[in-house]
Scaffold this motif. Structure first.
Motif, short mmCIF file in Angstrom:
data_model
loop_
_atom_site.label_atom_id
_atom_site.label_comp_id
_atom_site.label_asym_id
_atom_site.label_seq_id
_atom_site.Cartn_x
_atom_site.Cartn_y
_atom_site.Cartn_z
N ASP A 87 0.83 -1.21 0.00
CA ASP A 87 0.00 0.00 0.00
C ASP A 87 0.86 1.27 0.00
OD1 ASP A 87 -2.25 -1.54 -0.02
OD2 ASP A 87 -2.56 -1.46 2.15
N ARG A 88 1.97 1.21 0.71
CA ARG A 88 2.89 2.36 0.69
C ARG A 88 3.38 2.63 -0.73
NH1 ARG A 88 7.74 1.82 3.08
NH2 ARG A 88 8.06 3.94 3.72
N GLN A 89 3.61 1.56 -1.49
CA GLN A 89 4.08 1.75 -2.85
C GLN A 89 3.04 2.51 -3.68
OE1 GLN A 89 7.15 1.27 -3.74
NE2 GLN A 89 7.51 0.46 -1.68
N LYS A 90 1.76 2.23 -3.42
CA LYS A 90 0.71 2.96 -4.14
C LYS A 90 0.75 4.45 -3.79
CE LYS A 90 -2.67 -0.63 -5.16
NZ LYS A 90 -2.54 -0.46 -6.60
N ALA A 91 0.99 4.74 -2.51
CA ALA A 91 1.11 6.15 -2.10
C ALA A 91 2.35 6.78 -2.74
CB ALA A 91 1.18 6.25 -0.58
N TYR A 92 3.46 6.03 -2.74
CA TYR A 92 4.70 6.55 -3.33
C TYR A 92 4.56 6.77 -4.83
CZ TYR A 92 7.64 6.22 0.83
OH TYR A 92 8.21 6.42 2.06
N ASP A 93 3.69 5.98 -5.49
CA ASP A 93 3.46 6.20 -6.92
C ASP A 93 2.87 7.59 -7.16
OD1 ASP A 93 4.43 3.72 -7.55
OD2 ASP A 93 2.46 2.76 -7.74
N VAL A 94 1.96 8.00 -6.28
CA VAL A 94 1.38 9.35 -6.39
C VAL A 94 2.47 10.40 -6.10
CG1 VAL A 94 -0.42 10.92 -5.59
CG2 VAL A 94 -0.85 8.45 -5.64
N ILE A 95 3.23 10.17 -5.01
CA ILE A 95 4.29 11.11 -4.62
C ILE A 95 5.30 11.26 -5.76
CG2 ILE A 95 6.26 11.40 -3.06
CD1 ILE A 95 4.42 9.99 -0.89
N GLU A 96 5.66 10.14 -6.37
CA GLU A 96 6.65 10.19 -7.46
C GLU A 96 6.09 10.92 -8.68
OE1 GLU A 96 9.68 7.18 -9.84
OE2 GLU A 96 7.79 6.39 -9.05
N ALA A 97 4.81 10.69 -8.98
CA ALA A 97 4.20 11.37 -10.13
C ALA A 97 4.20 12.89 -9.94
CB ALA A 97 2.78 10.86 -10.34
N VAL A 98 4.02 13.33 -8.69
CA VAL A 98 3.95 14.76 -8.40
C VAL A 98 5.35 15.38 -8.28
CG1 VAL A 98 3.21 16.47 -6.68
CG2 VAL A 98 1.68 14.60 -7.31
N THR A 99 6.24 14.71 -7.53
CA THR A 99 7.53 15.34 -7.18
C THR A 99 8.70 14.83 -8.02
OG1 THR A 99 8.16 13.70 -5.51
CG2 THR A 99 6.72 15.49 -4.79
N GLY A 100 8.54 13.64 -8.60
CA GLY A 100 9.66 13.04 -9.35
C GLY A 100 10.49 12.10 -8.50
N TYR A 101 10.25 12.09 -7.19
CA TYR A 101 11.02 11.23 -6.29
C TYR A 101 10.06 10.52 -5.34
CZ TYR A 101 14.94 13.94 -8.02
OH TYR A 101 15.87 14.53 -8.83
N ARG A 102 10.60 9.58 -4.58
CA ARG A 102 9.74 8.82 -3.68
C ARG A 102 9.99 9.21 -2.22
NH1 ARG A 102 7.46 4.77 -7.03
NH2 ARG A 102 6.92 3.22 -5.45
N MET A 103 11.08 8.74 -1.63
CA MET A 103 11.27 8.97 -0.19
C MET A 103 11.77 10.37 0.14
SD MET A 103 12.58 5.44 1.52
CE MET A 103 12.49 6.05 3.19
N HIS A 104 12.70 10.89 -0.63
CA HIS A 104 13.33 12.18 -0.31
C HIS A 104 13.17 13.15 -1.48
CE1 HIS A 104 16.07 9.36 2.18
NE2 HIS A 104 15.06 9.78 2.93
N PRO A 105 12.00 13.74 -1.61
CA PRO A 105 11.77 14.54 -2.82
C PRO A 105 12.50 15.89 -2.84
CG PRO A 105 9.69 13.93 -1.72
CD PRO A 105 10.80 13.63 -0.79
N ALA A 106 12.79 16.48 -1.66
CA ALA A 106 13.38 17.84 -1.60
C ALA A 106 12.62 18.75 -2.55
CB ALA A 106 14.88 17.79 -1.93
N TRP A 107 11.31 18.76 -2.44
CA TRP A 107 10.44 19.34 -3.47
C TRP A 107 9.80 20.66 -3.04
CZ3 TRP A 107 4.93 19.58 -4.52
CH2 TRP A 107 4.63 19.77 -5.88
N PHE A 108 9.64 20.87 -1.72
CA PHE A 108 9.15 22.17 -1.28
C PHE A 108 10.28 23.19 -1.45
CE2 PHE A 108 5.90 20.30 1.98
CZ PHE A 108 5.12 19.87 0.92
N ARG A 109 9.90 24.41 -1.70
CA ARG A 109 10.88 25.47 -1.89
C ARG A 109 10.52 26.67 -1.01
NH1 ARG A 109 12.93 21.92 -3.98
NH2 ARG A 109 13.91 21.69 -6.04
N ILE A 110 11.51 27.50 -0.74
CA ILE A 110 11.25 28.74 -0.02
C ILE A 110 10.34 29.57 -0.92
CG2 ILE A 110 12.29 30.84 0.92
CD1 ILE A 110 14.93 29.02 1.17
N GLY A 111 9.10 29.76 -0.49
CA GLY A 111 8.14 30.52 -1.29
C GLY A 111 7.13 29.68 -2.03
N GLY A 112 7.23 28.36 -1.97
CA GLY A 112 6.24 27.54 -2.68
C GLY A 112 6.70 26.12 -2.88
N THR A 113 6.53 25.62 -4.10
CA THR A 113 6.98 24.27 -4.44
C THR A 113 7.86 24.34 -5.69
OG1 THR A 113 5.01 23.87 -5.81
CG2 THR A 113 4.87 23.24 -3.50
N ALA A 114 8.55 23.24 -5.99
CA ALA A 114 9.48 23.25 -7.12
C ALA A 114 8.74 23.35 -8.45
CB ALA A 114 10.33 21.98 -7.10
#
Length: 583
Positions: free
Chosen positions: A326-353
């Protein structure tokens, strides 16, 4: 839009009426901050602890090496500053108490007589800064080996490997380091034998599967009963706070992911929001809602792993495999949005990447359809299982008073009946616009801590559904020179944008001088980043307060007198990630 939490400044008037020579400091985070003399420190702290609507929790305690700081206008003369971050649940407000120390006199009284959890925090300050806490019960190194030389968070201490001689490990050094790991009970005030028995000393970890990471706990046993235990941390220490002093404001973001490495973007949140507060950046509603949605996805992935390993530690092998799927299903969504799974480093100062990708709604909807019935199945199979109930109910119990004294936050606090969740108590990102419940349980045992985490998954699904149905239109990042660099295509249109982009990427933005902190309800409890800027491209000091550091410190008070098997269940119920403890 988020509403800024209003702190209770009335306490400063109370303190001014009772104590002399206090200096009030204004900070970017609008948190009441007061400097007190070392001689009256304990009186001030005790007054706050016993005040009407008391400051029951010592949330954090650390220090700053002020010697190279240039922008200290209006602040007392100080070489080293020790600060105490205190929290009052009744006031729903905090206060920061500071003490100035000079290099020739780095002694300060211990606060362990007021809050027991000051113990580890003071040991860490001694370890990292060399500040001595008089009358501390056991002032030794905590994150570094006992033979270590120097205090790494002092400014003269090198922060890059290129600044020190090459590391080598020959046979002699290896034997020396191994010998230093030997546990000597007498050093900790333990006896090897009593009147009628000989005690056994057992090393659990640092490589035991139930330790959930590189963590050692030394047990003093009378048969199978734990007479005393010493948690031994630091095996995962990587110097994250030191690294913050040599990375730009932007380039430190990926390091935050690796603090609680199961929390993903949730670790980035308090850091970037503290910087945004410092810089005066207003984040668009769309970016805030995206942040909420991705944070709740990581709350779900964390809690699924926690739940599966909790059952595994109690003897149930199968559920963890289902939960990983089930975690993999959640990570599939996370990867589709951020490009990464566990450590996206995707939030940015002022918003998102980036903005949300095309088709994100379908992926999120599929996950929302999939997950609830799975939770019901697991709950029926595992939590109603009599063996699991017998192994976890009335095991490793503590009450609300103990939880507050030891600085416990998150599910561990809410399982004792205290309804405190920052998303409700001090809404940020716009959480006040969402409908969700704060899960509460009342027995304060291992079973209830797990129940709270399970219900958190259900509430996160509710929040994500509302993000899906009500995602605002608009920008995904702030149009501010100190925020995310401007889009690359705009740099070809005007020279100012090109210069701004070039400086942001190659050199890094210069943040205004000042101090700011931000705390969030992270997956394991309250995570707080307290940053000090000296008008530079890098942080002068970044303090990371993590929940699990406090939770592990509580171990002896909870588990002494129980069985070894109960210790394993207790560890399983805390939700431990050692990188979150050691930083």
């Amino acid at each position: 839009m988020s509403i800024d939490h209003i702190h209770d400044f009335e306490i400063l008037n109370e303190l001014n009426a009772k104590f002399s020579n206090l200096i009030i400091q204004e900070t970017a985070d609008k948190l009441p901050t007061v400097w007190v003399d070392k001689a009256q420190l304990l009186d001030v702290l005790m007054y706050l602890r016993k005040a009407t609507k008391p400051y029951v929790m010592l949330l954090d305690l650390s220090a700053i090496d002020e010697r190279l700081r240039k922008y200290r206008h209006g602040l007392p003369n100080s070489d080293f500053t020790v600060f105490y971050h205190l929290m009052s649940l009744e006031r729903n407000s905090d206060i920061r108490v500071k003490v100035a120390l000079q290099e020739g006199d780095l002694n300060i009284p211990t606060a362990t007589c007021i809050w027991p959890n000051a113990n580890w925090y003071e040991r860490e300050v001694w370890d990292m800064f060399g500040i001595v806490f008089d009358n501390h019960p056991h002032l030794t190194r905590i994150l570094l080996p006992k033979y270590w030389e120097g205090h790494p968070l002092r400014k003269e201490y090198a922060s890059r490997a290129t600044e020190v001689p090459p590391y080598y490990l020959d046979k002699g050094k290896q034997m020396f380091e191994q010998e230093n790991l030997r546990f000597i009970p007498e050093d900790w005030g333990m006896k090897r034998s009593g009147r009628d028995e000989d005690f056994m000393f057992l090393n659990l970890g640092p490589n035991h599967p139930s330790a959930h990471g590189a963590f050692r706990v030394v047990l003093q046993l009378d048969g199978e009963e734990v007479v005393d235990c010493i948690p031994d941390i630091g095996y995962h220490h990587r110097g994250a706070e030191k690294i913050a002093e040599r990375q730009t404001w932007h380039s430190f973001i990926p390091y935050t992911d690796r603090i609680d490495y199961l929390g993903g973007v949730m670790n980035e949140l308090p850091y970037i929001m503290a910087v945004e507060k410092l810089a005066g950046i207003t984040v668009p509603d769309r970016a805030n809602t995206i942040r909420i949605m991705m944070s709740e996805f990581f709350r779900i992935t964390n809690n699924l792993l926690y739940w599966g390993t909790f059952i595994q530690d109690a003897g149930g092998m199968t559920p963890v495999f289902y939960m990983f799927a089930d975690r993999q299903k959640a990570y599939d969504v996370i990867e589709a949005v951020t490009g990464y799974r566990m450590h996206p480093a995707w939030f940015r100062i002022g918003g998102t990447a980036m903005d949300l990708p095309n088709g994100w709604q379908r992926l999120v909807r599929e996950f929302l359809d999939w997950m609830p019935k799975r939770i019901d199945e697991y709950f029926k199979a595992a939590m109603k299982n009599k063996v699991l109930q017998l192994r976890t109910q009335q095991v490793a119990q503590y009450d609300a008073k103990q939880a507050l004294a030891w600085g416990v936050t998150g599910a561990g606090l809410r399982a004792t009946g205290i309804d405190y969740d920052l998303r409700k108590a001090r809404p940020y990102l716009g959480y006040e616009n969402f409908e969700f419940e704060v899960p509460i349980a009342y027995n304060g045992d291992a079973y209830d801590r797990c129940l709270v985490k399970i219900e958190e998954i259900r509430q996160s699904l509710r929040i994500i559904k509302q993000c899906l149905d009500n995602m605002p239109a608009g920008a995904y990042k702030a149009d501010h020179p100190l925020a995310v660099p401007p889009p690359k295509d705009r740099t070809l249109n005007d020279i100012e944008t090109l210069i701004n982009h070039f400086i942001s990427v190659s050199w890094g933005p210069v943040m205004p001088a000042g101090e700011s902190s931000f705390m969030v309800e992270a997956v394991k409890g309250i995570t707080n980043y307290y940053i000090t800027s000296d008008k530079s491209t890098m942080s002068y000091r970044t303090r990371i307060r993590t929940p699990t550091f406090a939770h592990l410190q509580q171990m002896p008070s909870v588990i002494n007198g129980s069985l070894v098997s109960d210790l394993i269940i207790y560890l399983a119920s805390i939700d431990v990630v050692m990188a979150d403890v050691d930083r």
